[in-house]
Design a protein around this motif. Structure first.
Motif, mmCIF file in Angstrom:
data_model
loop_
_atom_site.group_PDB
_atom_site.id
_atom_site.type_symbol
_atom_site.label_atom_id
_atom_site.label_comp_id
_atom_site.label_asym_id
_atom_site.label_seq_id
_atom_site.Cartn_x
_atom_site.Cartn_y
_atom_site.Cartn_z
ATOM 1 N N GLU A 21 0.831 -1.211 0.000
ATOM 2 C CA GLU A 21 0.000 0.000 0.000
ATOM 3 C C GLU A 21 0.864 1.259 0.000
ATOM 4 O O GLU A 21 0.582 2.207 -0.747
ATOM 5 N N ARG A 22 1.930 1.279 0.807
ATOM 6 C CA ARG A 22 2.833 2.450 0.827
ATOM 7 C C ARG A 22 3.490 2.655 -0.532
ATOM 8 O O ARG A 22 3.570 3.778 -1.034
ATOM 9 N N ALA A 23 3.960 1.581 -1.133
ATOM 10 C CA ALA A 23 4.653 1.690 -2.421
ATOM 11 C C ALA A 23 3.711 2.151 -3.529
ATOM 12 O O ALA A 23 4.097 2.967 -4.372
ATOM 13 N N THR A 24 2.489 1.657 -3.546
ATOM 14 C CA THR A 24 1.559 2.080 -4.598
ATOM 15 C C THR A 24 1.093 3.514 -4.390
ATOM 16 O O THR A 24 0.903 4.246 -5.351
ATOM 17 N N THR A 25 0.954 3.912 -3.131
ATOM 18 C CA THR A 25 0.603 5.311 -2.835
ATOM 19 C C THR A 25 1.732 6.232 -3.270
ATOM 20 O O THR A 25 1.490 7.262 -3.909
ATOM 21 N N ILE A 110 -1.490 -12.708 -8.558
ATOM 22 C CA ILE A 110 -0.067 -12.590 -8.246
ATOM 23 C C ILE A 110 0.152 -13.338 -6.941
ATOM 24 O O ILE A 110 -0.525 -13.079 -5.949
ATOM 25 N N VAL A 111 1.090 -14.274 -6.936
ATOM 26 C CA VAL A 111 1.439 -15.001 -5.719
ATOM 27 C C VAL A 111 2.703 -14.376 -5.158
ATOM 28 O O VAL A 111 3.628 -14.026 -5.905
ATOM 29 N N LEU A 112 2.732 -14.222 -3.845
ATOM 30 C CA LEU A 112 3.887 -13.670 -3.131
ATOM 31 C C LEU A 112 4.366 -14.739 -2.158
ATOM 32 O O LEU A 112 3.647 -15.100 -1.226
ATOM 33 N N GLN A 113 5.568 -15.271 -2.407
ATOM 34 C CA GLN A 113 6.082 -16.376 -1.584
ATOM 35 C C GLN A 113 7.601 -16.421 -1.626
ATOM 36 O O GLN A 113 8.235 -15.855 -2.511
ATOM 37 N N GLU A 134 9.015 -10.430 -3.087
ATOM 38 C CA GLU A 134 8.994 -9.315 -2.142
ATOM 39 C C GLU A 134 7.776 -8.435 -2.423
ATOM 40 O O GLU A 134 7.382 -8.282 -3.591
ATOM 41 N N PRO A 135 7.210 -7.801 -1.389
ATOM 42 C CA PRO A 135 6.099 -6.871 -1.607
ATOM 43 C C PRO A 135 6.428 -5.774 -2.621
ATOM 44 O O PRO A 135 5.573 -5.377 -3.417
ATOM 45 N N ARG A 136 7.678 -5.313 -2.638
ATOM 46 C CA ARG A 136 8.107 -4.297 -3.602
ATOM 47 C C ARG A 136 7.842 -4.750 -5.024
ATOM 48 O O ARG A 136 7.403 -3.970 -5.884
ATOM 49 N N GLN A 137 8.081 -6.017 -5.305
ATOM 50 C CA GLN A 137 7.852 -6.547 -6.646
ATOM 51 C C GLN A 137 6.371 -6.526 -7.008
ATOM 52 O O GLN A 137 6.023 -6.259 -8.160
ATOM 53 N N VAL A 138 5.503 -6.772 -6.035
ATOM 54 C CA VAL A 138 4.063 -6.705 -6.296
ATOM 55 C C VAL A 138 3.690 -5.284 -6.691
ATOM 56 O O VAL A 138 2.966 -5.068 -7.670
#
Length: 160
Positions: A21-25, A110-113, A134-138
């Motif tokens: 959420e922080r990265a997309t904002t 999208i799978v995050l693992q 990583e969440p950054r990649q999402v």
């Protein structure tokens, strides 16, 4: 401009949702997030808190699962993209179920693992359109899908 609905499913013990959420904002992406109830006690006890106590733990859990299913099915159904996070510490059977629902509904997933779960999640990964570590990649995947921009691209480059 379209606002994208992104459902964030999976483990509730880390801040991966907040990281995305922080990265997309920060990237100014037009994204609205939804998620299951992440308060573990509320999620476990919602059925008996609202519909009444159960002597048998199975029925206690069953009532909660049914009520949580109302939220989960509705929000996955409304999602443009479903992100499913499998954490390191706990087996997230609910996340695997959410991935199956998303796949059955034809939702982009999208799978995050972590890499150590690759073998165990091979069928889930095969249904996903991306597997991130990583969440950054999402967040970067969302930026690319929404704006066509690669990580580090300027606004002018993304507009080309």
């Amino acid at each position: 401009m379209k606002t994208w609905n992104v459902y964030l499913s999976g483990e509730i013990h880390t801040e991966w949702r907040e990281d995305i959420e922080r990265a997309t904002t920060a990237a100014g992406l037009p994204v609205q997030f939804s998620a299951p109830v992440t308060n573990h006690e509320a999620s476990d006890d919602c059925g008996v808190a609202i519909l009444g106590a159960e002597a048998d733990k199975y029925w206690h859990d069953h009532k909660g699962a049914m009520m949580n299913g109302i939220r989960t099915r509705t929000l996955i159904g409304d999602a443009d993209i479903v992100v499913v996070r499998f954490g390191e510490k706990y087996r997230q059977w609910n996340a695997a179920f959410d991935a199956g629902v998303a796949s059955a509904l034809g939702k982009p997933m999208i799978v995050l693992q972590r890499p150590e779960h690759d073998h165990a999640l091979k069928e889930v990964d095969a249904a996903a359109l991306a597997v991130a570590r990583e969440p950054r990649q999402v967040a970067e995947i969302l930026a690319y899908v929404i704006n066509g921009s690669l990580p580090g691209a300027t606004a002018a480059q993304a507009a080309e």
